[in-house]
Design an enzyme around this catalytic site. Structure first.
Site, short mmCIF file in Angstrom:
data_model
loop_
_atom_site.label_atom_id
_atom_site.label_comp_id
_atom_site.label_asym_id
_atom_site.label_seq_id
_atom_site.Cartn_x
_atom_site.Cartn_y
_atom_site.Cartn_z
CG HIS A 160 -0.69 5.06 2.31
ND1 HIS A 160 -0.74 3.91 1.56
CD2 HIS A 160 -1.98 5.45 2.50
CE1 HIS A 160 -2.01 3.60 1.33
NE2 HIS A 160 -2.78 4.51 1.87
CG HIS A 208 -1.85 5.88 -2.22
ND1 HIS A 208 -1.91 6.43 -0.97
CD2 HIS A 208 -3.13 5.72 -2.61
CE1 HIS A 208 -3.16 6.62 -0.61
NE2 HIS A 208 -3.94 6.18 -1.58
CD GLU A 226 -6.55 -8.16 -3.95
OE1 GLU A 226 -6.05 -8.65 -2.92
OE2 GLU A 226 -6.71 -8.79 -5.01
CD GLN A 280 -12.69 2.38 -4.34
OE1 GLN A 280 -13.30 3.29 -3.81
NE2 GLN A 280 -11.37 2.37 -4.40
NE ARG A 326 -11.75 7.73 6.40
CZ ARG A 326 -12.16 7.48 5.17
NH1 ARG A 326 -11.61 6.50 4.49
NH2 ARG A 326 -13.11 8.19 4.60
O1 PAF Z 1 -10.07 4.54 -3.13
C1 PAF Z 1 -10.06 5.78 -3.20
O2 PAF Z 1 -9.13 6.46 -2.79
C2 PAF Z 1 -11.25 6.50 -3.83
O3 PAF Z 1 -12.43 5.84 -3.54
C3 PAF Z 1 -11.09 6.72 -5.34
C4 PAF Z 1 -11.03 5.41 -6.11
C5 PAF Z 1 -9.82 7.52 -5.61
C6 PAF Z 1 -12.27 7.52 -5.89
O4 PAF Z 1 -12.37 8.77 -5.28
#
Ligand code: PAF
Length: 283
Positions: A34, A37, A151, A156, A190
């Protein structure tokens, strides 16, 4: 646009780039791309000679099999979207499970100074072991100079910075602001799975985060949390899993506010069977 499904073929191309001292940006994704990204890819292109985009739905980071099975897989559309950004400076790596895991679909166990035990770590068993395993593996394969993460998955992002520090991986990890739809909903792969009614209800998450931010100026974390919980109890289509105000560095829930620290509010909400997360800086 070059598309690789196999790490050894990608590796040859990476060798060529390294030999020419070309910098490599990296945007790891699970596909269903999307605008969020694409903004990471654009930032990567503005700072590097090429950007490698990995598209891989990583099985070891899912604690829920149904979520893994239903996760959108849209490689063709993803490639079309990436071509709208650049045709010759983006390389796609869309490996098979076998190419990554070589017959052993298992995650390594990690300790990230306790960051892995909070929030998503507490609610999604083994999630960050799966994320740590795949991101470390992808860093070894892609060997990027810079890697870009949104973010929206703030925990993560902190964990990946810790991974790089602990394993001395020579990559600069760059966090990028959350991309939102016009109504404030944080962009997520999602979102495409939300029903029409849940999609209409979902912007309430960001609206509430904003109000919580204002309230945190004068009220304690406990009081703000109670207020947020009350607001969600009145929402028939949204079920709050957690709302936590945490220290930005340690991600531990705040007990007493200090003017020397920065805080963030984190939220996870079910809209039907779709789990949405979001967060906001509070000070
Ligand atoms: O954020 C994500 O889409 C996933 O957790 C990642 C960093 C691609 C790892 O699979």
């Amino acid at each position: 646009m070059k598309i690789f499904h196999n790490k050894s073929e990608l590796s040859h191309l990476i060798d060529d780039f390294k030999a020419n001292n070309s910098t490599i940006g990296f945007v790891p994704t699970m596909g269903a791309l999307h605008d969020g990204h694409l903004s990471l890819v654009e930032k990567g292109l503005s700072e590097n000679a090429i950007v490698v985009v990995s598209i891989f739905v990583n099985p070891t980071q899912f604690d829920n099999q149904e979520d893994l099975v239903k996760y959108p897989r849209t490689l063709e559309t993803d490639v079309k979207l990436l071509k709208t950004v650049s045709n010759d400076k983006i390389v796609v790596y869309a490996p098979t499970v076998e190419d990554i895991y070589e017959g052993k679909v298992q995650s390594q166990s990690f300790k990230f100074d306790g960051l892995e035990n909070e929030m998503e770590g507490a609610f999604r068993d083994g999630h960050f072991d799966g994320v740590g395993t795949i991101v470390k593996r992808l860093f070894e394969i892609v060997r990027p100079n810079r890697a870009y993460f949104g973010e929206k998955d703030f925990q993560q992002l902190q964990i990946i910075k810790k991974l790089v520090e602990l394993y001395h991986i020579p990559v600069e990890v760059i966090g990028c602001p959350i991309h939102r739809a016009e109504d404030g909903l944080a962009m997520s792969s999602r979102n495409t799975r939300l029903t029409a009614d849940h999609r209409i209800a979902a912007p309430f998450i960001y609206k509430t985060l904003n109000s919580a931010k204002t309230k945190f100026g004068t009220k304690s974390a406990k009081k703000v949390t109670e207020w947020v919980e009350k607001q969600f109890s009145k929402q028939p289509l949204l079920e709050l899993e957690y709302f936590i105000i945490a220290d930005t560095e340690t991600l531990k829930p705040v007990k007493r506010k200090s003017t020397k620290k920065t805080y963030r509010a984190f939220i996870a909400v079910y809209a039907g069977d779709i789990r949405l997360i979001d967060n906001i800086a509070l000070n």
